[in-house]
Design a protein around this motif. Structure first.
Motif, PDB file in Angstrom:
ATOM      1  N   THR A 127      10.240 -11.748  -8.463  1.00  0.00           N
ATOM      2  CA  THR A 127      10.217 -11.606  -9.932  1.00  0.00           C
ATOM      3  C   THR A 127      10.841 -10.278 -10.383  1.00  0.00           C
ATOM      4  O   THR A 127      11.143  -9.407  -9.563  1.00  0.00           O
ATOM      5  N   LYS A 128      10.998 -10.145 -11.688  1.00  0.00           N
ATOM      6  CA  LYS A 128      11.452  -8.906 -12.361  1.00  0.00           C
ATOM      7  C   LYS A 128      12.768  -8.406 -11.775  1.00  0.00           C
ATOM      8  O   LYS A 128      12.941  -7.195 -11.560  1.00  0.00           O
ATOM      9  N   ILE A 129      13.671  -9.330 -11.494  1.00  0.00           N
ATOM     10  CA  ILE A 129      14.913  -8.892 -10.832  1.00  0.00           C
ATOM     11  C   ILE A 129      15.790  -8.048 -11.756  1.00  0.00           C
ATOM     12  O   ILE A 129      16.683  -7.352 -11.301  1.00  0.00           O
ATOM     13  N   ASP A 130      15.503  -8.083 -13.057  1.00  0.00           N
ATOM     14  CA  ASP A 130      16.243  -7.214 -13.985  1.00  0.00           C
ATOM     15  C   ASP A 130      15.905  -5.742 -13.762  1.00  0.00           C
ATOM     16  O   ASP A 130      16.692  -4.852 -14.064  1.00  0.00           O
TER      17      ASP A 130
ATOM     18  N   ASP B 206       7.031  -9.109  -6.278  1.00  0.00           N
ATOM     19  CA  ASP B 206       7.820  -8.248  -7.154  1.00  0.00           C
ATOM     20  C   ASP B 206       9.162  -7.904  -6.491  1.00  0.00           C
ATOM     21  O   ASP B 206       9.183  -7.352  -5.383  1.00  0.00           O
ATOM     22  N   GLY B 207      10.256  -8.224  -7.169  1.00  0.00           N
ATOM     23  CA  GLY B 207      11.598  -8.012  -6.604  1.00  0.00           C
ATOM     24  C   GLY B 207      11.922  -6.552  -6.393  1.00  0.00           C
ATOM     25  O   GLY B 207      12.769  -6.193  -5.567  1.00  0.00           O
ATOM     26  N   GLU B 208      11.245  -5.670  -7.133  1.00  0.00           N
ATOM     27  CA  GLU B 208      11.511  -4.237  -6.996  1.00  0.00           C
ATOM     28  C   GLU B 208      10.651  -3.633  -5.876  1.00  0.00           C
ATOM     29  O   GLU B 208      11.081  -2.722  -5.169  1.00  0.00           O
ATOM     30  N   VAL B 209       9.462  -4.176  -5.700  1.00  0.00           N
ATOM     31  CA  VAL B 209       8.499  -3.622  -4.731  1.00  0.00           C
ATOM     32  C   VAL B 209       8.642  -4.272  -3.353  1.00  0.00           C
ATOM     33  O   VAL B 209       8.500  -3.628  -2.319  1.00  0.00           O
ATOM     34  N   GLY B 210       8.948  -5.569  -3.351  1.00  0.00           N
ATOM     35  CA  GLY B 210       9.041  -6.311  -2.081  1.00  0.00           C
ATOM     36  C   GLY B 210       7.679  -6.786  -1.612  1.00  0.00           C
ATOM     37  O   GLY B 210       6.662  -6.628  -2.299  1.00  0.00           O
ATOM     38  N   LEU B 211       7.692  -7.338  -0.407  1.00  0.00           N
ATOM     39  CA  LEU B 211       6.486  -7.931   0.171  1.00  0.00           C
ATOM     40  C   LEU B 211       5.467  -6.837   0.500  1.00  0.00           C
ATOM     41  O   LEU B 211       5.794  -5.881   1.188  1.00  0.00           O
TER      42      LEU B 211
ATOM     43  N   HIS C  75      20.522  -2.888  -4.359  1.00  0.00           N
ATOM     44  CA  HIS C  75      20.229  -2.683  -2.937  1.00  0.00           C
ATOM     45  C   HIS C  75      18.740  -2.931  -2.637  1.00  0.00           C
ATOM     46  O   HIS C  75      18.394  -3.455  -1.589  1.00  0.00           O
ATOM     47  N   GLN C  76      17.895  -2.603  -3.629  1.00  0.00           N
ATOM     48  CA  GLN C  76      16.451  -2.852  -3.450  1.00  0.00           C
ATOM     49  C   GLN C  76      16.193  -4.360  -3.369  1.00  0.00           C
ATOM     50  O   GLN C  76      15.489  -4.841  -2.488  1.00  0.00           O
ATOM     51  N   LEU C  77      16.800  -5.068  -4.309  1.00  0.00           N
ATOM     52  CA  LEU C  77      16.580  -6.510  -4.382  1.00  0.00           C
ATOM     53  C   LEU C  77      17.086  -7.197  -3.118  1.00  0.00           C
ATOM     54  O   LEU C  77      16.387  -8.041  -2.530  1.00  0.00           O
TER      55      LEU C  77
END
Ligand SMILES: Nc1nc2c(ncn2[C@@H]2O[C@H](COP(=O)(O)OP(=O)(O)OP(=O)(O)O)[C@@H](O)[C@H]2O)c(=O)[nH]1
Ligand SMILES: [Mg+2]
Length: 305
Positions: free
Chosen positions: A243-246, A215-220, A251-253
């Motif tokens: 994923t879910k980069i929208d 998840d692009g918002e949560v990270g590894l 900065h999170q991504l």
């Protein structure tokens, strides 16, 4: 004629054609790593073809990383790595595998299987999508096939409730390749996950690439790291897709992308050096991923990288 090419962290390229499948290449990689090489770059000159490095390769608009690059002082994809950077015409020709014009190339759901013994056997190359429950695996396959005339994507079930996909779901694109949607790990994972998914990674002969979705918002997460370690232990060649980069703030991504790359550099020999970014909802990165799939399944040659 089929071509296969693998990029490694040093920007070296192994190139073969015709009689050497991607899986055979992986066997070659395994052999070289069992000789005690620290990285794929230690392969002998005989098996490697070195391509001229193109420093500061301009990533095209098809790669969402190109939008993040202006906000970072250093190259996100290091100069010494040859990025997967297909040309516009290569991207267009890869798209025809997913939105075919010919009637003979049918995109269809071919099997639901909760046991490996239920899987069909054939020579068609496969790619698989794994990741935490709810990370967006089924949505990504839906987005990749969203223009398929057969309308197969309308039957793919996605849900905000984690644990929706309970078995392996196989979608075939003509005779070109099969994409395998998998149950997620974590919340609500099926009790037969290990038997089904891990055995698949260990035993499936025609598996060419595993896309591990993060998840692009949560990270590894720790769970992702466990799966990455398993893929490494099974010598399964894989690639990380954010994923879910929208949904993610820039900065999170960026932070999550950088930590994924750092983790990969420190731990993972069977992971492609370049992560891919996608949004199944907005369509970002989807055309580039289509080209990567067409490429790793040996259906087309990409010269633009
Ligand atoms: N904003 C946003 N939401 C997404 C995206 N991709 C998936 N989602 C949402 O995330 C939720 C889970 O999507 P799925 O595709 O079902 O996830 P999955 O990984 O297949 O989940 P399981 O089958 O339960 O393991 C759904 O509510 C989707 O609409 C995306 O690119 N952007
Ligand atoms: Mg699913």
């Amino acid at each position: 004629m089929k071509f296969y090419r693998l990029l490694n962290p040093q920007g070296m390229t192994i190139l073969t054609k015709d009689n050497c499948t991607w899986s055979k290449l992986c066997v070659l990689l395994r052999k070289t790593s069992s000789l005690g090489c620290d990285s794929l770059g230690s392969l002998s000159k005989r098996t490697c073809v070195s391509y001229p490095k193109s420093p500061k390769t301009q990533l095209t608009k098809y790669n969402p990383i190109s939008e993040l690059q202006p906000f970072v002082a250093v190259p996100i994809i290091p100069d010494e790595t040859v990025p997967f950077n297909p040309s516009e015409s290569e991207i267009k020709s890869a798209a025809t595998f997913f939105e075919p014009k010919e009637k003979s190339h049918v995109i269809r759901h071919i099997k639901t299987a909760a046991r490996i013994s239920d899987l069909p056997t054939y020579d068609i190359p496969e790619v698989a999508f794994i990741g935490r429950s709810n990370v967006g695996k089924s949505s990504l396959i839906q987005a990749l096939f969203s223009k398929a005339p057969s309308g197969v994507h309308r039957k793919i079930v996605v849900s905000s409730k984690p644990g929706r996909t309970k078995a392996l779901q196989l979608y075939q694109a003509g005779n070109a390749f099969t994409m395998v949607d998998m149950p997620g790990y974590g919340h609500n994972m099926p009790h037969y996950f290990v038997d089904c998914v891990e055995t698949y990674f260990k035993e499936r002969k025609n598996l060419e690439m595993v896309f591990i979705l993060v998840d692009g918002e949560v990270g590894l997460t720790k769970l992702d790291e466990v799966m990455l370690e398993k893929l490494q232990a099974f010598s399964a060649v894989h690639c990380i897709v954010l994923t879910k980069i929208d949904k993610a703030k820039r900065h999170q991504l960026l932070g999550n992308l950088m930590s994924v790359m750092k983790y990969r550099d420190q731990h993972n020999r069977y992971c492609l050096p370049q992560p891919f970014l996608v949004s199944a909802h907005r369509g970002d990165g989807i055309e580039l991923l289509k080209t990567l799939i067409a490429y790793v399944t040996g259906n087309m040659l990409v010269t633009g990288c």
